[in-house]
Design an enzyme around this catalytic site. Structure first.
Site, PDB file in Angstrom:
ATOM      1  N   GLY A  12       0.787  -1.235   0.000  1.00  0.00           N
ATOM      2  CA  GLY A  12       0.000   0.000   0.000  1.00  0.00           C
ATOM      3  C   GLY A  12       0.815   1.278   0.000  1.00  0.00           C
ATOM      4  O   GLY A  12       0.319   2.328   0.421  1.00  0.00           O
ATOM      5  N   SER A  13       2.054   1.232  -0.535  1.00  0.00           N
ATOM      6  CA  SER A  13       2.848   2.469  -0.494  1.00  0.00           C
ATOM      7  C   SER A  13       2.280   3.543  -1.427  1.00  0.00           C
ATOM      8  O   SER A  13       2.380   4.739  -1.133  1.00  0.00           O
ATOM      9  CB  SER A  13       4.316   2.183  -0.815  1.00  0.00           C
ATOM     10  OG  SER A  13       4.485   1.819  -2.159  1.00  0.00           O
ATOM     11  N   ASN A  14       1.674   3.147  -2.527  1.00  0.00           N
ATOM     12  CA  ASN A  14       1.039   4.154  -3.399  1.00  0.00           C
ATOM     13  C   ASN A  14      -0.198   4.747  -2.732  1.00  0.00           C
ATOM     14  O   ASN A  14      -0.462   5.944  -2.853  1.00  0.00           O
ATOM     15  CB  ASN A  14       0.685   3.542  -4.757  1.00  0.00           C
ATOM     16  CG  ASN A  14       1.876   3.515  -5.692  1.00  0.00           C
ATOM     17  OD1 ASN A  14       2.322   4.549  -6.164  1.00  0.00           O
ATOM     18  ND2 ASN A  14       2.414   2.328  -5.924  1.00  0.00           N
ATOM     19  N   ARG A  65     -15.094 -14.871 -10.246  1.00  0.00           N
ATOM     20  CA  ARG A  65     -14.745 -13.450 -10.338  1.00  0.00           C
ATOM     21  C   ARG A  65     -15.985 -12.562 -10.287  1.00  0.00           C
ATOM     22  O   ARG A  65     -15.970 -11.490  -9.682  1.00  0.00           O
ATOM     23  CB  ARG A  65     -14.015 -13.169 -11.665  1.00  0.00           C
ATOM     24  CG  ARG A  65     -12.607 -13.628 -11.672  1.00  0.00           C
ATOM     25  CD  ARG A  65     -11.856 -13.122 -12.900  1.00  0.00           C
ATOM     26  NE  ARG A  65     -10.617 -13.859 -13.029  1.00  0.00           N
ATOM     27  CZ  ARG A  65      -9.527 -13.647 -12.294  1.00  0.00           C
ATOM     28  NH1 ARG A  65      -9.522 -12.697 -11.383  1.00  0.00           N
ATOM     29  NH2 ARG A  65      -8.440 -14.379 -12.458  1.00  0.00           N
ATOM     30  N   ARG A  91      -5.905  -7.849  -8.865  1.00  0.00           N
ATOM     31  CA  ARG A  91      -7.007  -8.696  -9.291  1.00  0.00           C
ATOM     32  C   ARG A  91      -7.371  -8.351 -10.734  1.00  0.00           C
ATOM     33  O   ARG A  91      -7.377  -7.178 -11.115  1.00  0.00           O
ATOM     34  CB  ARG A  91      -8.264  -8.449  -8.424  1.00  0.00           C
ATOM     35  CG  ARG A  91      -8.114  -8.834  -6.985  1.00  0.00           C
ATOM     36  CD  ARG A  91      -8.123 -10.321  -6.759  1.00  0.00           C
ATOM     37  NE  ARG A  91      -9.292 -10.976  -7.350  1.00  0.00           N
ATOM     38  CZ  ARG A  91      -9.410 -12.301  -7.470  1.00  0.00           C
ATOM     39  NH1 ARG A  91      -8.428 -13.092  -7.081  1.00  0.00           N
ATOM     40  NH2 ARG A  91     -10.491 -12.824  -7.999  1.00  0.00           N
ATOM     41  N   HIS A 109       0.438   1.200 -13.082  1.00  0.00           N
ATOM     42  CA  HIS A 109       1.076  -0.040 -13.532  1.00  0.00           C
ATOM     43  C   HIS A 109       2.576   0.228 -13.695  1.00  0.00           C
ATOM     44  O   HIS A 109       2.957   1.258 -14.262  1.00  0.00           O
ATOM     45  CB  HIS A 109       0.467  -0.502 -14.856  1.00  0.00           C
ATOM     46  CG  HIS A 109       1.052  -1.789 -15.338  1.00  0.00           C
ATOM     47  ND1 HIS A 109       0.752  -3.006 -14.758  1.00  0.00           N
ATOM     48  CD2 HIS A 109       1.941  -2.044 -16.327  1.00  0.00           C
ATOM     49  CE1 HIS A 109       1.442  -3.960 -15.380  1.00  0.00           C
ATOM     50  NE2 HIS A 109       2.161  -3.401 -16.328  1.00  0.00           N
ATOM     51  N   LEU A 144      -6.739  -5.755 -19.695  1.00  0.00           N
ATOM     52  CA  LEU A 144      -5.833  -5.679 -18.544  1.00  0.00           C
ATOM     53  C   LEU A 144      -4.674  -4.718 -18.813  1.00  0.00           C
ATOM     54  O   LEU A 144      -4.015  -4.798 -19.858  1.00  0.00           O
ATOM     55  CB  LEU A 144      -5.273  -7.084 -18.243  1.00  0.00           C
ATOM     56  CG  LEU A 144      -4.325  -7.182 -17.054  1.00  0.00           C
ATOM     57  CD1 LEU A 144      -5.065  -6.968 -15.742  1.00  0.00           C
ATOM     58  CD2 LEU A 144      -3.614  -8.539 -17.059  1.00  0.00           C
ATOM     59  N   GLU A 174       6.553   6.426  -8.845  1.00  0.00           N
ATOM     60  CA  GLU A 174       5.117   6.134  -8.689  1.00  0.00           C
ATOM     61  C   GLU A 174       4.521   7.004  -7.595  1.00  0.00           C
ATOM     62  O   GLU A 174       3.395   7.491  -7.713  1.00  0.00           O
ATOM     63  CB  GLU A 174       4.898   4.650  -8.348  1.00  0.00           C
ATOM     64  CG  GLU A 174       5.310   3.683  -9.453  1.00  0.00           C
ATOM     65  CD  GLU A 174       4.949   2.235  -9.132  1.00  0.00           C
ATOM     66  OE1 GLU A 174       3.861   1.989  -8.586  1.00  0.00           O
ATOM     67  OE2 GLU A 174       5.772   1.343  -9.413  1.00  0.00           O
TER      68      GLU A 174
HETATM   69  C1  GAR Z   1       3.295  -0.950  -7.437  1.00  0.00           C
HETATM   70  O1  GAR Z   1       4.586  -1.007  -8.001  1.00  0.00           O
HETATM   71  C2  GAR Z   1       2.231  -0.878  -8.515  1.00  0.00           C
HETATM   72  O2  GAR Z   1       2.640  -0.143  -9.641  1.00  0.00           O
HETATM   73  C3  GAR Z   1       2.052  -2.332  -8.862  1.00  0.00           C
HETATM   74  O3  GAR Z   1       2.125  -3.014  -7.653  1.00  0.00           O
HETATM   75  C4  GAR Z   1       2.951  -2.265  -6.735  1.00  0.00           C
HETATM   76  C5  GAR Z   1       2.154  -2.045  -5.481  1.00  0.00           C
HETATM   77  O4  GAR Z   1       2.948  -1.459  -4.498  1.00  0.00           O
HETATM   78  N1  GAR Z   1       0.811  -2.573  -9.548  1.00  0.00           N
HETATM   79  C6  GAR Z   1       0.647  -3.498 -10.482  1.00  0.00           C
HETATM   80  O5  GAR Z   1       1.510  -4.276 -10.820  1.00  0.00           O
HETATM   81  C7  GAR Z   1      -0.746  -3.508 -11.093  1.00  0.00           C
HETATM   82  N2  GAR Z   1      -0.729  -4.227 -12.351  1.00  0.00           N
HETATM   83  P1  GAR Z   1       2.268  -0.741  -3.258  1.00  0.00           P
HETATM   84  O6  GAR Z   1       1.282  -1.759  -2.664  1.00  0.00           O
HETATM   85  O7  GAR Z   1       3.396  -0.453  -2.317  1.00  0.00           O
HETATM   86  O8  GAR Z   1       1.578   0.478  -3.766  1.00  0.00           O
END
Ligand code: GAR
Length: 229
Positions: A12-14, A65, A91, A109, A144, A174
């Site tokens: 969950g850092s984003n 799903r 997901r 992404h 996707l 990001e």
């Molecule tokens: C991030 O790098 C995000 O871009 C990626 O997962 C990571 C989540 O990190 N997302 C994908 O790959 C989606 N296709 P976070 O949980 O620390 O935000």
């Protein structure tokens, strides 16, 4: 005041970056909820400790799903979101779910889309010999990791990088581009025109982060090791 609902699957850092920017920059928005599809998603702790409502819709409790997405949409809609923010939400979503949030769901992404949709994007970029790699914030469409691009970041691929080093360099960007893109949405500055996104008033919809010192160091190390650079 716009309602934001953020979906996560793990760290969950984003999500954290969006939560912090919303508070520090006093956006006309509130984080209405953070929802995870895994009860052990670490980001839930951060959200709860910041007074944000949290919920878990565990995908393993649903037979398919469609059933999971229907349950998830019901929980999301309880918070009346103006925008759904996918922040590491791992997901594959049904077409019906995506259609329900058409034009009001963003994803980040870790690649320069349309290159490298799916998983293991950093290793894919290394294997392909890319000299730059990056991340993309886009509106979600049924395909996707595809959809109108809001903002992209690019970083150099340095000699000696492995997937983890590249991922870390990109993750830093990001945390800059995702809050920026969400803020643009909150401020009503984004418009969709087919596959294209326009930003009003315009400003760069890209970020290049070139840490040239690191690059120079990596190149020197590689040359010393006889790899060329
Ligand atoms: C991030 O790098 C995000 O871009 C990626 O997962 C990571 C989540 O990190 N997302 C994908 O790959 C989606 N296709 P976070 O949980 O620390 O935000």
């Amino acid at each position: 005041m716009k309602n934001l609902v953020i979906l996560i699957s793990g760290r969950g850092s984003n999500m954290e970056a969006v939560v912090r920017a919303c508070a520090h920059e006093a956006w006309p928005a509130r984080i209405a909820a953070v929802i995870a599809n895994r009860p052990d998603a670490a980001g839930l702790m951060f959200a709860a400790s910041h007074g944000i409502a949290t919920a878990v819709v565990d995908h393993r409790q649903y037979s398919d799903r469609a059933a999971f997405d229907a349950a998830l949409a019901q929980v999301i809609d309880g918070y009346q979101p103006d925008l759904v923010v996918l922040a590491g939400f791992m997901r594959v979503l049904t077409d019906g779910f995506v259609a329900h949030y058409s034009g009001r769901m963003l994803n980040i992404h870790p690649s320069l889309l349309p290159s490298f949709p799916g998983l293991k994007t950093h290793q894919q970029a290394l294997d392909a010999g890319c000299r730059v790699h990056g991340a993309t914030v886009h509106f979600v469409t049924p395909t996707l990791d595809h959809g109108p691009i809001v903002l992209q970041s690019a970083v150099p691929v340095c000699a000696g990088d492995d997937a983890a080093a590249l991922a870390a360099r990109i993750l830093k960007t990001e945390h800059v581009i995702y809050p920026r893109a969400v803020r643009w949405f909150v401020e009503g500055r984004l418009a969709l025109d087919g596959e294209r996104v326009t930003l009003t008033p315009p400003e760069p919809q890209w970020l290049f982060l070139d840490d040239t010192n690191a690059n120079a160091k990596d190149n020197a190390n590689a040359q010393a090791a006889g790899e060329g650079a």
